[in-house]
Design a protein around this motif. Structure first.
Motif, PDB file in Angstrom:
ATOM      1  N   ASP A   8       0.872  -1.169   0.000  1.00  0.00           N
ATOM      2  CA  ASP A   8       0.000   0.000   0.000  1.00  0.00           C
ATOM      3  C   ASP A   8       0.911   1.222   0.000  1.00  0.00           C
ATOM      4  O   ASP A   8       1.870   1.271   0.785  1.00  0.00           O
ATOM      5  N   PRO A   9       0.642   2.214  -0.858  1.00  0.00           N
ATOM      6  CA  PRO A   9       1.546   3.373  -0.935  1.00  0.00           C
ATOM      7  C   PRO A   9       1.662   4.154   0.362  1.00  0.00           C
ATOM      8  O   PRO A   9       2.656   4.844   0.585  1.00  0.00           O
ATOM      9  N   THR A  10       0.680   4.030   1.253  1.00  0.00           N
ATOM     10  CA  THR A  10       0.757   4.689   2.549  1.00  0.00           C
ATOM     11  C   THR A  10       1.988   4.239   3.319  1.00  0.00           C
ATOM     12  O   THR A  10       2.611   5.026   4.045  1.00  0.00           O
ATOM     13  N   PHE A  11       2.365   2.979   3.121  1.00  0.00           N
ATOM     14  CA  PHE A  11       3.479   2.410   3.881  1.00  0.00           C
ATOM     15  C   PHE A  11       4.736   2.198   3.040  1.00  0.00           C
ATOM     16  O   PHE A  11       5.836   2.139   3.588  1.00  0.00           O
ATOM     17  N   TYR A  12       4.576   2.073   1.737  1.00  0.00           N
ATOM     18  CA  TYR A  12       5.725   1.771   0.881  1.00  0.00           C
ATOM     19  C   TYR A  12       6.169   2.954   0.030  1.00  0.00           C
ATOM     20  O   TYR A  12       7.161   2.871  -0.681  1.00  0.00           O
ATOM     21  N   ASP A  39      -1.183  -0.477  -6.010  1.00  0.00           N
ATOM     22  CA  ASP A  39      -1.231   0.978  -5.876  1.00  0.00           C
ATOM     23  C   ASP A  39      -2.250   1.482  -6.891  1.00  0.00           C
ATOM     24  O   ASP A  39      -1.989   1.500  -8.092  1.00  0.00           O
ATOM     25  N   GLN A  41      -3.528   4.513  -7.101  1.00  0.00           N
ATOM     26  CA  GLN A  41      -3.493   5.945  -7.385  1.00  0.00           C
ATOM     27  C   GLN A  41      -2.404   6.366  -8.368  1.00  0.00           C
ATOM     28  O   GLN A  41      -2.568   7.317  -9.120  1.00  0.00           O
ATOM     29  N   ARG A 180      -0.993  -4.817   6.687  1.00  0.00           N
ATOM     30  CA  ARG A 180      -0.434  -4.319   7.946  1.00  0.00           C
ATOM     31  C   ARG A 180       0.400  -5.340   8.715  1.00  0.00           C
ATOM     32  O   ARG A 180       1.341  -4.962   9.410  1.00  0.00           O
ATOM     33  N   PHE A 197       8.321   9.434   2.353  1.00  0.00           N
ATOM     34  CA  PHE A 197       7.826  10.618   1.654  1.00  0.00           C
ATOM     35  C   PHE A 197       8.805  11.772   1.769  1.00  0.00           C
ATOM     36  O   PHE A 197       9.619  11.820   2.660  1.00  0.00           O
TER      37      PHE A 197
END
Length: 197
Positions: A8-12, A39, A41, A180, A197
């Protein structure tokens, strides 16, 4: 029981560099049997997928999959594709390309359909409470579908602890899939050292 990592881009992160760094950290802690680059998005999915495949291959992950796009999975020589629950018509086409095909399903009826159409495996979700995924199916329902379906089933949704993994394993599933669990393994600090980020 098989372990299936989903990104998931939130974590990777959202660049090749952050994905590589995050995967290095995660894979140094635990090596899944299956790994999926997901991903929804990014406008640079091909480039990021190439990085994901290369890093996963370097760690000898058994099956490396891409999300949704079976043609790209074939072009980039991934092992397979994970189709969404709206892509039943793509199962046959993906199989023609000799890809390992997983498809997301959420009902027993969809599971039978996936089996009939030749999918290699399914993810069934959500088993536990998971963000924005609706009412959880629970273990009793999971056991019921495992007893009905012949193809491999990955339990998915809210699986983040060893206790939950043991519980789904006792239901007879082929494996479990999670975002997760792998970033939290073996504690809640696996990716703390990575600036994504």
């Amino acid at each position: 029981m098989k372990h299936y990592l989903i990104t998931d881009p939130t974590f990777y992160g959202i660049t090749s560099e952050t994905i590589e760094s995050a995967l290095d950290v995660v894979y140094s802690h635990t090596l899944p049997d299956f790994a999926l680059f997901r991903d929804k998005q990014t406008t640079h999915y091909r480039d990021l997928a190439q990085t994901f495949i290369a890093v996963s291959r370097s760690y000898r992950i058994s099956r490396v999959l891409l999300h949704g796009d079976y043609i790209l999975a074939h072009e980039l020589r991934a092992d397979g594709v994970h189709l969404t629950s709206t892509q039943f018509d793509d199962i046959a086409e993906a199989k023609k390309l000799r890809l390992y095909v997983v498809i997301s399903i959420h009902t027993h009826e969809e599971a039978f359909k996936a089996q009939k159409l030749g999918a290699d495996a399914i993810t069934y979700s959500p088993i536990y409470v998971s963000p924005n995924k609706g009412e959880p199916k629970g273990l009793e329902d999971l056991k019921e579908i495992v007893d009905k379906i012949e193809i491999p089933i990955f339990a998915l949704g809210g699986i983040t602890t060893e206790e939950q993994i043991k519980a789904v394993e006792e239901c007879g599933v082929y494996g479990f899939a999670s975002i997760r669990y792998f970033i939290d393994y073996p504690s809640h600090t696996v990716l703390d050292t990575v600036s994504i980020f």
